[in-house]
Design an enzyme around this catalytic site. Structure first.
Site, PDB file in Angstrom:
ATOM      1  N   HIS B  64       0.782  -1.158  -0.030  1.00 46.06           N
ATOM      2  CA  HIS B  64       0.078   0.075  -0.045  1.00 46.06           C
ATOM      3  C   HIS B  64       0.706   1.061  -0.013  1.00 46.06           C
ATOM      4  CE1 HIS B  64       0.986  -0.847   4.373  1.00 46.06           C
ATOM      5  NE2 HIS B  64       0.623   0.541   4.460  1.00 46.06           N
ATOM      6  N   ALA B  65       0.110   2.349  -0.335  1.00 44.60           N
ATOM      7  CA  ALA B  65       0.913   3.812  -0.134  1.00 44.60           C
ATOM      8  C   ALA B  65       0.130   4.595   0.624  1.00 44.60           C
ATOM      9  CB  ALA B  65       1.528   4.107  -1.415  1.00 44.60           C
TER      10      ALA B  65
END
Lengths: 92, 144
Positions: B64-65
């Site tokens: 994820h970011a």
């Protein structure tokens, strides 16, 4: 007692770590607040301990005096429980 | 609660690299306009920048970011790589991509995911599933 769970963004992994720490505290019958945060926001948070990835420990050491407890796998209840027990022992 | 949709789940035998695996894992979200290509780059950059703590459990990673304009809709997708792929010295077989539009809407989902991941058998059962229908059944029953 307040424990800070820290990751890079403060949105995903630190939330998972927070839940694992809470579960570990429950299993140990210890009351405590767990809050999650991103690495850049750590300084503004007062806490008794910081749980985070080993990759962040050196950086944080330079910036805060709070005791640091590295956790490699944030969902590994045994690993997290071990570090929580270590923290509780260090408190005595 | 917005769970992982069956059409966002994939099973493959192998993958050349973790970069390929993460791009493939995120593809359903890209195709359905949850994310833009940028988000895939951001997820890979975050591994370079922050290390491998997204490997949250043995054989499991949560790429994820941070919430950004690259996320149009909060969602998750899932990929099983049967033979595993090396993510900087971690053997990963299950990827769940998290795309969060903001830092609050996905909290509930993450809380249930956290409980799910603490049971190591849950991860093993998803990895060993033969079809995505079976994964859907496992998640429906145990991801609460």
């Amino acid at each position: 007692m307040k424990i800070l769970a820290v990751c890079g963004f403060g949105v995903g992994s630190s939330m998972i770590l927070k839940m694992t720490i809470q579960k570990a505290l429950n299993e140990l019958n210890v009351k405590g607040d767990v809050v999650n945060s991103d690495i850049s926001d750590v300084k503004s948070q007062n806490a008794d301990a910081i749980f985070t990835s080993p990759d962040f420990v050196n950086d944080l050491k330079k910036r805060v005096n709070t005791p640091l407890y590295p956790v490699k796998k944030y969902s590994d209840l045994e690993e997290v429980k071990g570090q929580v027990e270590k923290f509780l022992k260090d408190q005595d | 609660m917005p769970h992982i949709k069956k059409k966002h789940m994939q099973i493959v035998d192998s993958s050349e690299s973790y970069e390929d695996a993460i791009a493939l894992a995120a593809k359903p979200l890209l195709d359905d306009d949850y994310i833009t290509e940028d988000y895939i780059d951001q997820m890979l950059e975050s591994i370079e920048k922050f290390g491998t703590y997204i490997v949250l459990a043995d054989e499991f990673a949560l790429p994820h970011a941070r919430p950004s304009e690259a996320v149009k809709k909060t969602g998750m997708s899932l990929l099983v790589v049967k033979n595993g792929v090396d993510l900087k010295n971690n053997d990963v077989k299950l990827f769940i991509v998290l795309a969060a539009k903001d830092s609050t809407t996905h909290t509930e989902v993450l809380q249930s995911l956290a409980s799910f991941l603490m049971e190591k058998q849950n991860i093993k059962d998803v990895i060993n599933a033969e079809r995505v229908d079976d994964i859907e059944t496992i998640l429906e029953k145990r991801l609460k």
